[in-house]
Scaffold this motif. Structure first.
Motif, short mmCIF file in Angstrom:
data_model
loop_
_atom_site.label_atom_id
_atom_site.label_comp_id
_atom_site.label_asym_id
_atom_site.label_seq_id
_atom_site.Cartn_x
_atom_site.Cartn_y
_atom_site.Cartn_z
N ILE A 1 -39.87 -23.90 38.89
CA ILE A 1 -40.57 -23.07 37.90
C ILE A 1 -41.77 -23.87 37.40
O ILE A 1 -41.66 -25.05 37.09
CB ILE A 1 -39.61 -22.77 36.72
CG1 ILE A 1 -38.44 -21.90 37.18
CG2 ILE A 1 -40.34 -22.24 35.50
CD1 ILE A 1 -38.64 -20.43 37.15
N ARG A 2 -42.91 -23.19 37.32
CA ARG A 2 -44.12 -23.92 36.91
C ARG A 2 -44.62 -23.54 35.52
O ARG A 2 -45.32 -24.30 34.88
CB ARG A 2 -45.26 -23.65 37.89
CG ARG A 2 -44.98 -24.04 39.33
CD ARG A 2 -45.48 -25.44 39.61
NE ARG A 2 -45.52 -25.68 41.05
CZ ARG A 2 -44.57 -26.32 41.72
NH1 ARG A 2 -43.50 -26.77 41.09
NH2 ARG A 2 -44.69 -26.51 43.02
N HIS A 3 -44.32 -22.31 35.07
CA HIS A 3 -44.92 -21.83 33.81
C HIS A 3 -44.06 -20.71 33.21
O HIS A 3 -43.14 -20.18 33.88
CB HIS A 3 -46.35 -21.33 34.07
CG HIS A 3 -46.46 -20.42 35.25
ND1 HIS A 3 -45.94 -19.15 35.25
CD2 HIS A 3 -47.00 -20.61 36.49
CE1 HIS A 3 -46.16 -18.58 36.42
NE2 HIS A 3 -46.80 -19.45 37.20
N PRO A 4 -44.34 -20.33 31.96
CA PRO A 4 -43.47 -19.34 31.29
C PRO A 4 -43.42 -17.98 31.98
O PRO A 4 -42.39 -17.30 31.92
CB PRO A 4 -44.07 -19.22 29.88
CG PRO A 4 -45.39 -19.87 29.93
CD PRO A 4 -45.37 -20.86 31.04
N MET A 5 -44.51 -17.57 32.66
CA MET A 5 -44.47 -16.26 33.35
C MET A 5 -43.44 -16.26 34.48
O MET A 5 -42.82 -15.23 34.76
CB MET A 5 -45.85 -15.85 33.88
CG MET A 5 -46.76 -15.23 32.85
SD MET A 5 -45.97 -13.98 31.79
CE MET A 5 -45.64 -12.67 32.96
N HIS A 6 -43.25 -17.41 35.12
CA HIS A 6 -42.20 -17.49 36.14
C HIS A 6 -40.85 -17.17 35.50
O HIS A 6 -40.02 -16.45 36.09
CB HIS A 6 -42.12 -18.92 36.72
CG HIS A 6 -42.97 -19.13 37.94
ND1 HIS A 6 -43.41 -20.38 38.31
CD2 HIS A 6 -43.43 -18.27 38.89
CE1 HIS A 6 -44.11 -20.29 39.44
NE2 HIS A 6 -44.15 -19.02 39.80
N ILE A 7 -40.62 -17.71 34.31
CA ILE A 7 -39.32 -17.50 33.64
C ILE A 7 -39.15 -16.02 33.30
O ILE A 7 -38.10 -15.41 33.57
CB ILE A 7 -39.20 -18.37 32.36
CG1 ILE A 7 -39.38 -19.85 32.69
CG2 ILE A 7 -37.86 -18.11 31.67
CD1 ILE A 7 -39.36 -20.79 31.49
N ILE A 8 -40.19 -15.43 32.72
CA ILE A 8 -40.12 -14.02 32.32
C ILE A 8 -39.91 -13.14 33.55
O ILE A 8 -39.05 -12.25 33.56
CB ILE A 8 -41.40 -13.62 31.54
CG1 ILE A 8 -41.44 -14.40 30.21
CG2 ILE A 8 -41.45 -12.11 31.28
CD1 ILE A 8 -42.81 -14.41 29.54
N ASN A 9 -40.68 -13.38 34.60
CA ASN A 9 -40.54 -12.57 35.82
C ASN A 9 -39.16 -12.73 36.46
O ASN A 9 -38.57 -11.75 36.93
CB ASN A 9 -41.62 -12.94 36.85
CG ASN A 9 -43.03 -12.55 36.39
OD1 ASN A 9 -43.99 -13.23 36.69
ND2 ASN A 9 -43.14 -11.47 35.64
N CYS A 10 -38.63 -13.93 36.44
CA CYS A 10 -37.28 -14.15 37.00
C CYS A 10 -36.24 -13.42 36.15
O CYS A 10 -35.26 -12.88 36.69
CB CYS A 10 -36.95 -15.64 37.06
SG CYS A 10 -37.78 -16.46 38.42
N ALA A 11 -36.45 -13.40 34.84
CA ALA A 11 -35.51 -12.68 33.96
C ALA A 11 -35.57 -11.18 34.24
O ALA A 11 -34.54 -10.49 34.24
CB ALA A 11 -35.84 -12.98 32.50
N GLU A 12 -36.78 -10.67 34.49
CA GLU A 12 -36.93 -9.23 34.81
C GLU A 12 -36.20 -8.88 36.11
O GLU A 12 -35.57 -7.83 36.23
CB GLU A 12 -38.42 -8.87 34.96
CG GLU A 12 -39.13 -8.80 33.62
CD GLU A 12 -40.65 -8.66 33.78
OE1 GLU A 12 -41.29 -8.26 32.80
OE2 GLU A 12 -41.18 -8.98 34.87
N ILE A 13 -36.29 -9.77 37.08
CA ILE A 13 -35.66 -9.50 38.38
C ILE A 13 -34.14 -9.64 38.29
O ILE A 13 -33.41 -8.96 38.99
CB ILE A 13 -36.23 -10.47 39.46
CG1 ILE A 13 -37.72 -10.17 39.70
CG2 ILE A 13 -35.45 -10.35 40.76
CD1 ILE A 13 -38.44 -11.25 40.49
N GLY A 14 -33.70 -10.53 37.40
CA GLY A 14 -32.25 -10.69 37.24
C GLY A 14 -31.71 -11.98 37.84
O GLY A 14 -30.54 -12.02 38.25
#
Ligand code: E4P
Length: 218
Positions: free
Chosen positions: A169-182
């Motif tokens: 993970i490089r940045h907060p958007m990676h975290i948010i996008n991964c949370a959206e995907i599940g």
């Protein structure tokens, strides 16, 4: 979504743990070397030090690339602390080792996952976690998030218990996008975790609230 921190830096681990949102830790040989932790004895002690800070899974990576070596190393690592998860690379010998550890009730994290086929194999062998490296895929112009979505679909199709641990993970958007995907878990640096809290409107709003309170309570 569970949050792991991807580092061997004890100060960062303490800081994330003090935030109250840390569920575990992942390390790898490069992260250990970055902290100057070298030599078998020091490395094993460092894992114990991490386990004494965080009450959650701590991934400790084997460096052998043959089945026998992985088994021997993994058993030593697993005996260090009940929270240790043995991190095994996605290679044919690693798949055999994951199966062996599964039968011994030793938890594993199959690392260096770059394709859905690899994630499927790891799940079939009984890996507790798979670590798709999304940042490294992005680095070579391949969408890392698409891989997370693909693995999610496959695991849901067959109700595999293996958990998707979004890594690199490089940045907060990676975290948010991964949370959206599940994704079940993400592992990232302290900077990406802390960046989730930032918003200029929060800072401005707080400034205003404090100024108004000060005016009314002179
Ligand atoms: C995963 O467990 C790895 O330690 C890690 O996420 C690799 O990330 P990097 O691509 O930032 O080195």
């Amino acid at each position: 979504m569970r949050f792991f921190i991807d580092t061997a830096n004890l100060n960062d681990i303490k800081e994330a743990n003090d935030l109250g949102v840390l569920d575990g830790v992942t390390t790898n040989p490069s992260l250990m070397a970055k902290e100057g932790i070298t030599g078998k004895k020091k490395i094993l002690q460092h894992y114990v030090d991490i386990c004494n800070i965080v009450d959650g899974p701590v991934s400790a990576e084997v460096i052998s690339t043959d089945f026998k070596g992985m088994i021997a190393e993994g058993e030593i690592l697993a005996a260090l602390h009940p929270n240790i998860v043995v991190k095994v690379p996605m290679i044919p010998e690693g798949i055999k080792a994951i199966k062996y550890f599964y039968e011994k009730d030793i938890r594993t994290n199959c690392t260096l996952i770059f394709s859905a086929g690899q994630a499927l194999l790891a799940a079939k062998a009984g890996a507790t976690y798979v670590s798709p490296f999304i940042g490294r895929l992005d680095d070579v112009s391949t969408n890392g998030l698409e891989l997370i979505a693909q693995i999610r679909l496959i695991y849901d199709n067959y109700a595999y218990d293996t958990q998707i641990l979004a890594a690199s993970i490089r940045h907060p958007m990676h975290i948010i996008n991964c949370a959206e995907i599940g994704a079940d878990v993400m592992t990232g640096p302290l900077s990406a975790i802390k960046a989730l809290a930032n918003h200029p409107l929060t800072d401005l709003g707080l400034q205003q609230f404090l100024a108004d309170y000060a005016k009314g309570n002179k």
